[in-house]
Design a protein around this motif. Structure first.
Motif, mmCIF file in Angstrom:
data_model
loop_
_atom_site.group_PDB
_atom_site.id
_atom_site.type_symbol
_atom_site.label_atom_id
_atom_site.label_comp_id
_atom_site.label_asym_id
_atom_site.label_seq_id
_atom_site.Cartn_x
_atom_site.Cartn_y
_atom_site.Cartn_z
ATOM 1 N N GLY A 118 0.983 -1.316 0.143
ATOM 2 C CA GLY A 118 0.024 -0.145 0.140
ATOM 3 C C GLY A 118 0.904 1.243 -0.088
ATOM 4 O O GLY A 118 2.210 1.218 0.072
ATOM 5 N N VAL A 119 0.007 2.378 -0.078
ATOM 6 C CA VAL A 119 0.906 3.877 0.106
ATOM 7 C C VAL A 119 0.084 4.448 1.221
ATOM 8 O O VAL A 119 -1.003 4.582 1.190
ATOM 9 N N SER A 120 0.965 4.863 2.006
ATOM 10 C CA SER A 120 0.686 5.872 2.998
ATOM 11 C C SER A 120 0.369 7.231 2.806
ATOM 12 O O SER A 120 1.322 8.033 2.750
ATOM 13 N N ARG A 121 -0.873 7.589 2.153
ATOM 14 C CA ARG A 121 -0.928 8.875 1.545
ATOM 15 C C ARG A 121 -0.807 9.898 3.051
ATOM 16 O O ARG A 121 -0.116 11.221 2.582
ATOM 17 N N ARG A 122 -1.392 9.629 4.226
ATOM 18 C CA ARG A 122 -1.030 10.740 5.385
ATOM 19 C C ARG A 122 0.211 11.001 5.454
ATOM 20 O O ARG A 122 0.686 11.878 5.678
ATOM 21 N N PHE A 123 1.092 9.539 5.567
ATOM 22 C CA PHE A 123 2.493 9.848 5.920
ATOM 23 C C PHE A 123 3.333 10.697 4.663
ATOM 24 O O PHE A 123 4.136 11.606 4.853
ATOM 25 N N ALA A 124 2.884 10.218 3.414
ATOM 26 C CA ALA A 124 3.673 10.979 2.421
ATOM 27 C C ALA A 124 3.244 12.505 2.331
ATOM 28 O O ALA A 124 4.145 13.419 1.887
ATOM 29 N N ALA A 125 2.060 12.769 2.867
ATOM 30 C CA ALA A 125 1.567 14.243 2.667
ATOM 31 C C ALA A 125 2.357 15.079 3.589
ATOM 32 O O ALA A 125 2.441 16.612 3.695
ATOM 33 N N ILE A 126 3.065 14.424 4.807
ATOM 34 C CA ILE A 126 3.535 15.405 5.705
ATOM 35 C C ILE A 126 5.177 15.154 5.706
ATOM 36 O O ILE A 126 5.874 15.876 6.055
ATOM 37 N N SER A 127 5.504 13.906 5.208
ATOM 38 C CA SER A 127 7.055 13.553 5.430
ATOM 39 C C SER A 127 7.585 13.105 4.010
ATOM 40 O O SER A 127 6.993 12.512 3.228
ATOM 41 N N ARG A 128 8.768 13.495 3.821
ATOM 42 C CA ARG A 128 9.477 13.284 2.303
ATOM 43 C C ARG A 128 10.734 12.172 2.751
ATOM 44 O O ARG A 128 11.434 11.796 1.955
ATOM 45 N N GLU A 129 10.709 11.859 4.038
ATOM 46 C CA GLU A 129 11.744 10.687 4.310
ATOM 47 C C GLU A 129 11.353 9.596 3.333
ATOM 48 O O GLU A 129 10.104 9.319 3.407
ATOM 49 N N PRO A 135 5.055 -2.161 14.638
ATOM 50 C CA PRO A 135 6.613 -2.563 14.898
ATOM 51 C C PRO A 135 6.598 -3.182 16.343
ATOM 52 O O PRO A 135 7.334 -3.897 16.643
ATOM 53 N N TYR A 136 5.552 -3.065 17.049
ATOM 54 C CA TYR A 136 5.485 -3.494 18.429
ATOM 55 C C TYR A 136 4.724 -5.065 18.440
ATOM 56 O O TYR A 136 4.711 -5.748 19.340
ATOM 57 N N PHE A 137 4.517 -5.480 17.310
ATOM 58 C CA PHE A 137 3.923 -6.815 17.025
ATOM 59 C C PHE A 137 4.937 -7.760 16.800
ATOM 60 O O PHE A 137 5.372 -7.915 15.911
ATOM 61 N N LYS A 148 -0.506 -2.106 23.147
ATOM 62 C CA LYS A 148 0.930 -1.492 22.488
ATOM 63 C C LYS A 148 0.969 -2.305 20.933
ATOM 64 O O LYS A 148 1.684 -1.643 19.943
ATOM 65 N N ALA A 149 0.782 -3.735 21.006
ATOM 66 C CA ALA A 149 1.069 -4.409 19.913
ATOM 67 C C ALA A 149 0.305 -4.037 18.734
ATOM 68 O O ALA A 149 0.764 -4.261 17.460
ATOM 69 N N LEU A 150 -0.965 -3.506 18.956
ATOM 70 C CA LEU A 150 -1.574 -3.185 17.787
ATOM 71 C C LEU A 150 -1.481 -1.543 17.270
ATOM 72 O O LEU A 150 -2.094 -1.023 16.220
ATOM 73 N N THR A 151 -0.353 -1.121 17.847
ATOM 74 C CA THR A 151 -0.112 0.371 17.361
ATOM 75 C C THR A 151 0.321 0.234 15.926
ATOM 76 O O THR A 151 1.298 -0.213 15.753
ATOM 77 N N ASP A 152 -0.250 1.048 15.090
ATOM 78 C CA ASP A 152 0.346 1.442 13.704
ATOM 79 C C ASP A 152 0.707 2.597 13.644
ATOM 80 O O ASP A 152 0.257 3.594 14.385
ATOM 81 N N PHE A 153 1.325 3.091 12.597
ATOM 82 C CA PHE A 153 1.797 4.397 12.205
ATOM 83 C C PHE A 153 1.439 4.622 10.775
ATOM 84 O O PHE A 153 1.881 4.122 9.819
ATOM 85 N N ASP A 154 0.543 5.890 10.892
ATOM 86 C CA ASP A 154 0.185 6.427 9.518
ATOM 87 C C ASP A 154 0.557 7.792 9.290
ATOM 88 O O ASP A 154 0.810 8.420 8.200
#
Length: 196
Positions: free
Chosen positions: A11-22, A109-111, A181-187
């Motif tokens: 997939g593509v994380s549009r929310r991440f890409a909208a904020i970060s160029r990393e 990452p915590y799973f 915490k295991a279900l923490t994802d990052f968008d």
């Protein structure tokens, strides 16, 4: 029961890409406390390799190369505009027809491998055909489906994934408790040291 673990990294994380160029806005390639975010899911998958065959659905060359290096089976992801269900279908079509399908996203990452191993082992010991993890009233990835749901999974479109099956068969679900915490994802972009 045979199980094919399908890592969803297409997939593509549009929310991440909208904020970060990393990493050119590519969330799964971005650094999370010292290594690319997707590597945490790959590490967890490696821990369960004695239990299942592992497929990685992706369009990213770096993720494909890492899948090959670890002995996973890379699967070409469809265009991300088609939604999560398209990646699920791509994985199912490369999986064994007589295997259960376990889907695992690559932004939790915590799973850990220990949790994933526990989930797969516990599912195999009971008789319900559907399985999902939960923390209190919150549900997340991974999820697992017996082979009898192959055609229903292939008929799903959009971003809902397998949730429609859980709604359709509420009395056929095995639940496995994990820490919240295991279900923490990052968008969106994270702070370094997030998993301290």
């Amino acid at each position: 029961m045979k199980t094919d673990l399908i890592l969803l990294a297409g997939g593509v994380s549009r929310r991440f890409a909208a904020i970060s160029r990393e990493s050119e806005g590519k969330k799964l390639l971005a650094d999370f406390d010292g290594k690319p975010l997707f590597q945490y899911a790959f590490d967890a998958a490696q821990a369960v390799s004695p239990l299942c065959r592992i497929l990685a659905v992706t369009r990213e060359p770096a993720i494909r190369e890492e899948a090959l290096r670890r002995g996973f089976c890379p699967v070409e992801a469809p265009p991300p505009e088609e939604g999560m269900a398209a990646s699920m279908r791509a994985g199912i079509l490369k999986a064994r027809a007589d295997a259960a399908f376990c889907f695992f996203v690559c932004d939790e990452p915590y799973f850990t491998g220990e949790l994933l191993y526990g989930f797969l082992e516990a599912y195999a010991r009971q008789e319900l055909p559907l399985g999902r993890v939960k923390a209190g009233n919150r549900f997340g990835s991974p999820t697992i489906f017996a082979p009898i749901f192959r055609e229903e999974l292939l008929s799903i479109h959009g971003d809902q994934g397998g949730r429609s099956l859980f709604k359709r068969y509420p009395d056929r679900i095995f639940y496995y408790d994990v820490p919240e915490k295991a279900l923490t994802d990052f968008d969106t972009p994270w702070e370094h040291g997030q998993n301290e």
